[in-house]
Design a protein around this motif. Structure first.
Motif, PDB file in Angstrom:
ATOM      1  N   LEU A  18       5.284  10.622  -8.882  1.00  0.00           N
ATOM      2  CA  LEU A  18       5.334   9.540  -9.117  1.00  0.00           C
ATOM      3  C   LEU A  18       4.184   8.522  -9.568  1.00  0.00           C
ATOM      4  CD1 LEU A  18       8.585   8.197  -6.814  1.00  0.00           C
ATOM      5  CD2 LEU A  18       8.477   9.022  -9.376  1.00  0.00           C
ATOM      6  N   HIS A  19       3.217   9.311  -8.781  1.00  0.00           N
ATOM      7  CA  HIS A  19       1.720   8.468  -8.788  1.00  0.00           C
ATOM      8  C   HIS A  19       0.659   9.404  -9.085  1.00  0.00           C
ATOM      9  CE1 HIS A  19       0.533  10.086  -4.771  1.00  0.00           C
ATOM     10  NE2 HIS A  19       1.781  10.016  -4.336  1.00  0.00           N
ATOM     11  N   SER A  20      -0.559   8.705  -9.065  1.00  0.00           N
ATOM     12  CA  SER A  20      -1.697   9.600  -9.418  1.00  0.00           C
ATOM     13  C   SER A  20      -1.893  10.639  -8.532  1.00  0.00           C
ATOM     14  CB  SER A  20      -2.987   8.805  -9.540  1.00  0.00           C
ATOM     15  OG  SER A  20      -2.801   7.483 -10.113  1.00  0.00           O
TER      16      SER A  20
ATOM     17  N   VAL B 120      -5.412   2.461   0.971  1.00  0.00           N
ATOM     18  CA  VAL B 120      -4.683   2.807  -0.110  1.00  0.00           C
ATOM     19  C   VAL B 120      -3.527   2.934  -0.281  1.00  0.00           C
ATOM     20  CG1 VAL B 120      -4.515   5.114  -1.499  1.00  0.00           C
ATOM     21  CG2 VAL B 120      -6.456   4.581  -0.153  1.00  0.00           C
ATOM     22  N   ASP B 121      -2.718   2.323  -1.105  1.00  0.00           N
ATOM     23  CA  ASP B 121      -1.395   2.103  -1.212  1.00  0.00           C
ATOM     24  C   ASP B 121      -0.760   1.775  -2.535  1.00  0.00           C
ATOM     25  OD1 ASP B 121       1.383   1.269  -0.197  1.00  0.00           O
ATOM     26  OD2 ASP B 121       0.478   1.097   1.735  1.00  0.00           O
ATOM     27  N   PHE B 122       0.439   1.414  -2.735  1.00  0.00           N
ATOM     28  CA  PHE B 122       1.131   1.318  -4.077  1.00  0.00           C
ATOM     29  C   PHE B 122       0.809  -0.127  -4.534  1.00  0.00           C
ATOM     30  CE2 PHE B 122       3.681   5.080  -2.610  1.00  0.00           C
ATOM     31  CZ  PHE B 122       2.960   5.814  -3.336  1.00  0.00           C
TER      32      PHE B 122
ATOM     33  N   VAL C 248      -9.400  -1.167  -6.682  1.00  0.00           N
ATOM     34  CA  VAL C 248      -9.408  -0.313  -7.703  1.00  0.00           C
ATOM     35  C   VAL C 248      -8.229   0.176  -8.003  1.00  0.00           C
ATOM     36  CG1 VAL C 248     -10.361   2.013  -8.171  1.00  0.00           C
ATOM     37  CG2 VAL C 248     -11.630   0.367  -6.960  1.00  0.00           C
ATOM     38  N   ALA C 249      -7.622   0.351  -9.274  1.00  0.00           N
ATOM     39  CA  ALA C 249      -6.483   0.772  -9.547  1.00  0.00           C
ATOM     40  C   ALA C 249      -6.478   2.109 -10.348  1.00  0.00           C
ATOM     41  CB  ALA C 249      -6.090  -0.229 -10.732  1.00  0.00           C
ATOM     42  N   LEU C 250      -5.407   3.069 -10.094  1.00  0.00           N
ATOM     43  CA  LEU C 250      -5.500   4.488 -10.537  1.00  0.00           C
ATOM     44  C   LEU C 250      -3.733   4.476 -10.907  1.00  0.00           C
ATOM     45  CD1 LEU C 250      -7.405   4.703  -7.627  1.00  0.00           C
ATOM     46  CD2 LEU C 250      -7.684   6.755  -8.947  1.00  0.00           C
TER      47      LEU C 250
ATOM     48  N   LEU D  78       4.362   4.913 -10.760  1.00  0.00           N
ATOM     49  CA  LEU D  78       3.596   4.132  -9.615  1.00  0.00           C
ATOM     50  C   LEU D  78       1.937   4.013  -9.865  1.00  0.00           C
ATOM     51  CD1 LEU D  78       5.623   5.230  -6.447  1.00  0.00           C
ATOM     52  CD2 LEU D  78       5.944   3.338  -7.856  1.00  0.00           C
ATOM     53  N   THR D  79       1.610   2.824  -9.599  1.00  0.00           N
ATOM     54  CA  THR D  79      -0.046   2.766  -9.657  1.00  0.00           C
ATOM     55  C   THR D  79      -0.480   2.792  -8.151  1.00  0.00           C
ATOM     56  OG1 THR D  79      -0.184   1.625 -11.849  1.00  0.00           O
ATOM     57  CG2 THR D  79      -1.981   1.184 -10.171  1.00  0.00           C
TER      58      THR D  79
END
Length: 328
Positions: free
Chosen positions: A136-138, A257-259, A298-300, A305-306
């Motif tokens: 679901l995420h990077s 670090v989280d969503f 910072v966004a990934l 999900l980001t």
């Protein structure tokens, strides 16, 4: 430490062997019994004597009790440092003692292998659910690289990894830290982390069972505090961050670090997420209220999900008052 109990504690061959083993790695009492070929009650008696003398430290973790050395050649107190040097010199100069210690250390390979087997079994049991969440995420690699960059290029000093889980973050940042402490509320996860970190020098890290809302550490104990995919489990993140602020030294760094905020309700029901991510406004407010000065996030982006990385620096009391006074 006092000289009389120190000498009494060292006046036994088994306790000498235990201290030399602990110079190489932290061990559970049951693991010590396995290496020494003695009953657990007998080993527990030796452990009590060593701990009472201040030579070793006991720590309960669920139903297990772990033991680590409380002394080192380069650590205070001076009497403990002298005892550590004496034990090292004894192994160099006493052939029979050296042979016994070498044989004991050969058994440590079996302990390490058993820990790794247990970790592999845990991963196998949970692989499907973790793979679903990761999808679901990077990917982990870019997130870890971005976190490394966000923490700058200098030393991380005394690092606290809150919710250490498998110990991946502790392993990743150990080369940049003077010392790493991994905290988790789950004894099983701490055993997984121990299997991952057991190749590090025993005085380079510590694993502690505890609650992130009631950290078992003195104030200003750490230079860097890290939450990696942990804060979304907090029912009251403001309390958790206040505790993080308490143990972070002035001008120390916090990284989260989280969503980013999302609407995947299945993460609440299937994975026990108390929070469906955070908006930047929420996080910056939480950090400021806790006494941190936030940096730009910072966004990934991922699908769907980001992952966000928020960093902040611990303000002094005076800086916190000024920040609150000028806040809108």
């Amino acid at each position: 430490m006092k000289i009389d109990p120190t000498l009494r504690a060292l006046a036994d061959p088994t306790r000498l062997r235990i201290m030399r083993l602990l110079a190489h790695m932290e061990l559970a009492v049951g693991e010590l019994a396995q290496v020494l070929g003695q009953s657990q009650p007998r080993v527990s008696r030796h452990v009590r004597i060593l701990c009472d003398a201040g030579l070793a430290e006991r720590r309960k973790e669920g139903s297990w009790v772990f033991l680590r050395s409380a002394i080192g050649e380069d650590r205070a107190p001076p009497l403990g440092a002298a005892a550590a040097r004496l034990l090292a010199v004894a192994e160099e100069g006493d052939a029979a003692f050296a042979a016994r210690c070498q044989e004991d250390r050969r058994h440590l390979a079996a302990i390490r292998a058993a820990r790794e087997t247990s970790a592999a079994s845990y991963f196998a049991r949970h692989a499907a659910e973790w793979d679903t969440l990761r999808s679901l995420h990077s990917p982990d690699g870019p997130v870890e690289a971005a976190l490394d960059a966000a923490l700058g290029t200098g030393s991380l000093g005394r690092l606290l990894d809150i919710g250490t889980g498998t110990g991946r973050m502790a392993e990743l940042f150990a080369p940049r830290a003077a010392h790493v402490t991994g905290l988790d509320n789950s004894p099983e996860m701490l055993r997984i982390a121990r299997a991952r970190l057991q190749r590090l020098p025993p005085d380079a890290y510590a694993l502690v069972q505890g609650d992130f809302a009631r950290l078992p550490f003195a104030g200003q104990s750490f230079d860097t505090v890290l939450f990696h995919q942990v804060l979304h489990y907090a029912q009251a993140p403001e309390i958790v961050l206040a505790e993080a602020a308490r143990v972070t030294c002035t001008d120390g760094v916090l990284a989260i670090v989280d969503f980013a905020a999302h609407d995947r309700e299945e993460l609440r029901t299937a994975h026990a997420h108390a929070r469906l991510g955070f908006t930047d406004e929420q996080m910056l407010g939480l950090l400021s209220d806790a006494g941190f000065v936030p940096a730009p996030p910072v966004a990934l982006p991922g699908q769907p999900l980001t992952v966000k990385i928020w960093t902040a620096r611990r303000a002094s009391a005076a800086q916190s008052k000024v920040a609150k006074a000028v806040a809108p």
